[in-house]
Scaffold this motif. Structure first.
Motif, PDB file in Angstrom:
ATOM      1  N   ILE A  75       0.864  -1.182   0.000  1.00 45.16           N
ATOM      2  CA  ILE A  75       0.000   0.000   0.000  1.00 45.16           C
ATOM      3  C   ILE A  75       0.896   1.226   0.000  1.00 45.16           C
ATOM      4  O   ILE A  75       1.802   1.344   0.819  1.00 45.16           O
ATOM      5  CB  ILE A  75      -0.941   0.009   1.208  1.00 45.16           C
ATOM      6  N   ILE A  76       0.633   2.124  -0.923  1.00 44.13           N
ATOM      7  CA  ILE A  76       1.376   3.374  -1.016  1.00 44.13           C
ATOM      8  C   ILE A  76       0.657   4.463  -0.229  1.00 44.13           C
ATOM      9  O   ILE A  76       1.272   5.231   0.492  1.00 44.13           O
ATOM     10  CB  ILE A  76       1.545   3.812  -2.484  1.00 44.13           C
ATOM     11  N   GLN A  77      -0.667   4.509  -0.380  1.00 44.05           N
ATOM     12  CA  GLN A  77      -1.423   5.562   0.296  1.00 44.05           C
ATOM     13  C   GLN A  77      -2.877   5.150   0.449  1.00 44.05           C
ATOM     14  O   GLN A  77      -3.445   4.508  -0.430  1.00 44.05           O
ATOM     15  CB  GLN A  77      -1.352   6.858  -0.515  1.00 44.05           C
ATOM     16  N   ILE A  78      -3.462   5.528   1.559  1.00 46.16           N
ATOM     17  CA  ILE A  78      -4.902   5.434   1.788  1.00 46.16           C
ATOM     18  C   ILE A  78      -5.343   6.803   2.255  1.00 46.16           C
ATOM     19  O   ILE A  78      -4.704   7.386   3.135  1.00 46.16           O
ATOM     20  CB  ILE A  78      -5.269   4.384   2.858  1.00 46.16           C
ATOM     21  N   SER A  79      -6.426   7.290   1.680  1.00 46.46           N
ATOM     22  CA  SER A  79      -6.887   8.633   2.028  1.00 46.46           C
ATOM     23  C   SER A  79      -8.409   8.674   2.019  1.00 46.46           C
ATOM     24  O   SER A  79      -9.041   8.078   1.135  1.00 46.46           O
ATOM     25  CB  SER A  79      -6.334   9.626   1.002  1.00 46.46           C
ATOM     26  N   PRO A  80      -9.003   9.370   2.980  1.00 46.80           N
ATOM     27  CA  PRO A  80     -10.459   9.564   2.913  1.00 46.80           C
ATOM     28  C   PRO A  80     -10.790  10.478   1.730  1.00 46.80           C
ATOM     29  O   PRO A  80     -10.004  11.372   1.399  1.00 46.80           O
ATOM     30  CB  PRO A  80     -10.800  10.233   4.244  1.00 46.80           C
ATOM     31  N   ILE A  81     -11.926  10.238   1.107  1.00 43.84           N
ATOM     32  CA  ILE A  81     -12.343  11.064  -0.032  1.00 43.84           C
ATOM     33  C   ILE A  81     -13.796  11.471   0.124  1.00 43.84           C
ATOM     34  O   ILE A  81     -14.583  10.772   0.758  1.00 43.84           O
ATOM     35  CB  ILE A  81     -12.133  10.348  -1.385  1.00 43.84           C
ATOM     36  N   LYS A  82     -14.122  12.598  -0.468  1.00 42.82           N
ATOM     37  CA  LYS A  82     -15.508  13.058  -0.493  1.00 42.82           C
ATOM     38  C   LYS A  82     -16.163  12.705  -1.820  1.00 42.82           C
ATOM     39  O   LYS A  82     -17.377  12.538  -1.884  1.00 42.82           O
ATOM     40  CB  LYS A  82     -15.566  14.562  -0.263  1.00 42.82           C
ATOM     41  N   GLU A  83     -15.341  12.636  -2.874  1.00 40.99           N
ATOM     42  CA  GLU A  83     -15.877  12.278  -4.185  1.00 40.99           C
ATOM     43  C   GLU A  83     -14.869  11.417  -4.930  1.00 40.99           C
ATOM     44  O   GLU A  83     -13.675  11.439  -4.645  1.00 40.99           O
ATOM     45  CB  GLU A  83     -16.211  13.528  -4.998  1.00 40.99           C
ATOM     46  N   ARG A  84     -15.380  10.653  -5.849  1.00 43.13           N
ATOM     47  CA  ARG A  84     -14.552   9.750  -6.636  1.00 43.13           C
ATOM     48  C   ARG A  84     -13.905  10.498  -7.806  1.00 43.13           C
ATOM     49  O   ARG A  84     -14.494  11.412  -8.352  1.00 43.13           O
ATOM     50  CB  ARG A  84     -15.401   8.619  -7.206  1.00 43.13           C
ATOM     51  N   MET A  85     -12.725  10.040  -8.181  1.00 43.41           N
ATOM     52  CA  MET A  85     -12.079  10.565  -9.376  1.00 43.41           C
ATOM     53  C   MET A  85     -12.322   9.648 -10.570  1.00 43.41           C
ATOM     54  O   MET A  85     -12.184  10.066 -11.704  1.00 43.41           O
ATOM     55  CB  MET A  85     -10.586  10.741  -9.141  1.00 43.41           C
ATOM     56  N   PHE A  86     -12.645   8.400 -10.306  1.00 40.73           N
ATOM     57  CA  PHE A  86     -12.856   7.420 -11.361  1.00 40.73           C
ATOM     58  C   PHE A  86     -14.298   6.907 -11.321  1.00 40.73           C
ATOM     59  O   PHE A  86     -14.556   5.719 -11.452  1.00 40.73           O
ATOM     60  CB  PHE A  86     -11.875   6.253 -11.200  1.00 40.73           C
ATOM     61  N   ASP A  87     -15.243   7.833 -11.155  1.00 45.56           N
ATOM     62  CA  ASP A  87     -16.629   7.439 -10.931  1.00 45.56           C
ATOM     63  C   ASP A  87     -17.270   6.691 -12.096  1.00 45.56           C
ATOM     64  O   ASP A  87     -18.251   5.986 -11.906  1.00 45.56           O
ATOM     65  CB  ASP A  87     -17.491   8.633 -10.518  1.00 45.56           C
ATOM     66  N   ASN A  88     -16.712   6.778 -13.291  1.00 43.12           N
ATOM     67  CA  ASN A  88     -17.257   6.037 -14.436  1.00 43.12           C
ATOM     68  C   ASN A  88     -16.460   4.775 -14.747  1.00 43.12           C
ATOM     69  O   ASN A  88     -16.670   4.153 -15.781  1.00 43.12           O
ATOM     70  CB  ASN A  88     -17.295   6.937 -15.681  1.00 43.12           C
ATOM     71  N   TRP A  89     -15.566   4.404 -13.872  1.00 40.19           N
ATOM     72  CA  TRP A  89     -14.665   3.277 -14.122  1.00 40.19           C
ATOM     73  C   TRP A  89     -14.856   2.181 -13.077  1.00 40.19           C
ATOM     74  O   TRP A  89     -14.359   2.322 -11.960  1.00 40.19           O
ATOM     75  CB  TRP A  89     -13.216   3.741 -14.035  1.00 40.19           C
ATOM     76  N   THR A  90     -15.541   1.092 -13.403  1.00 39.27           N
ATOM     77  CA  THR A  90     -15.568  -0.029 -12.466  1.00 39.27           C
ATOM     78  C   THR A  90     -14.171  -0.625 -12.359  1.00 39.27           C
ATOM     79  O   THR A  90     -13.800  -1.129 -11.308  1.00 39.27           O
ATOM     80  CB  THR A  90     -16.567  -1.124 -12.894  1.00 39.27           C
ATOM     81  N   MET A  91     -13.397  -0.548 -13.421  1.00 43.90           N
ATOM     82  CA  MET A  91     -11.961  -0.815 -13.399  1.00 43.90           C
ATOM     83  C   MET A  91     -11.390  -0.424 -14.743  1.00 43.90           C
ATOM     84  O   MET A  91     -11.462  -1.172 -15.706  1.00 43.90           O
ATOM     85  CB  MET A  91     -11.629  -2.282 -13.103  1.00 43.90           C
ATOM     86  N   GLY A  92     -10.862   0.797 -14.795  1.00 44.12           N
ATOM     87  CA  GLY A  92     -10.174   1.256 -15.991  1.00 44.12           C
ATOM     88  C   GLY A  92      -8.813   0.595 -16.059  1.00 44.12           C
ATOM     89  O   GLY A  92      -8.305   0.069 -15.073  1.00 44.12           O
ATOM     90  N   VAL A  93      -8.218   0.611 -17.231  1.00 42.40           N
ATOM     91  CA  VAL A  93      -6.895   0.006 -17.390  1.00 42.40           C
ATOM     92  C   VAL A  93      -6.072   0.866 -18.336  1.00 42.40           C
ATOM     93  O   VAL A  93      -6.602   1.462 -19.268  1.00 42.40           O
ATOM     94  CB  VAL A  93      -6.989  -1.452 -17.911  1.00 42.40           C
ATOM     95  N   ILE A  94      -4.796   0.931 -18.036  1.00 43.67           N
ATOM     96  CA  ILE A  94      -3.873   1.600 -18.926  1.00 43.67           C
ATOM     97  C   ILE A  94      -2.561   0.828 -18.905  1.00 43.67           C
ATOM     98  O   ILE A  94      -2.091   0.405 -17.854  1.00 43.67           O
ATOM     99  CB  ILE A  94      -3.656   3.081 -18.543  1.00 43.67           C
TER     100      ILE A  94
END
Length: 139
Positions: A75-94
């Motif tokens: 694990i590099i980082q865990i952070s609380p969030i208020k909103e998603r950055m990948f809200d349209n991605w059930t699992m994007g890939v690059i």
């Protein structure tokens, strides 16, 4: 909700077929669990961002730890969030060149120190921009 970023090493027998399996399973399970995120792979490495309800993301990561297709998950980082950055991605890939992973080299080097959540969010925004620039489509 939380955002979790981890890195791991792919097994030496990793293939495109294995990647397809991972994505198919992840997209199905993540959709049902309310998790979004992105998987970056290349140069024998994985980097994944998971977003969603805290307990669900942590349970998902525990399952990922048991996956024999990779090793040395950290694990590099865990952070609380208020909103998603990948809200349209059930699992994007690059697919990325190893140099792309330098975006998180600083986070990995300092993973045992407290990191400002805004700095972590900025790194994730850079990944999101990279995905948009590369023409990847959310799944």
């Amino acid at each position: 909700m939380i955002r979790l970023l981890y890195c791991s090493q792919a097994r030496s027998d990793f293939s495109e077929e294995v990647l397809k399996e991972i994505l198919l399973t992840s997209r199905k399970n993540n959709s049902a669990a309310g998790i979004t995120g992105v998987l970056v792979h290349g140069g024998g490495m994985f980097m994944q961002v998971l977003e969603g309800p805290e307990q669900t993301v942590l349970r998902t990561y525990m399952k990922i730890l048991d996956d024999k297709r990779h090793t040395d998950s950290r694990i590099i980082q865990i952070s609380p969030i208020k909103e998603r950055m990948f809200d349209n991605w059930t699992m994007g890939v690059i697919e990325a060149e190893p140099l792309t992973f330098e975006h998180v080299a600083k986070l990995r080097a300092n993973r045992l120190e407290t990191l400002n959540a805004d700095a972590f969010t900025q790194v994730i925004r850079e990944f999101n921009a990279l995905l948009a620039y590369s023409g990847q489509i959310g799944q």
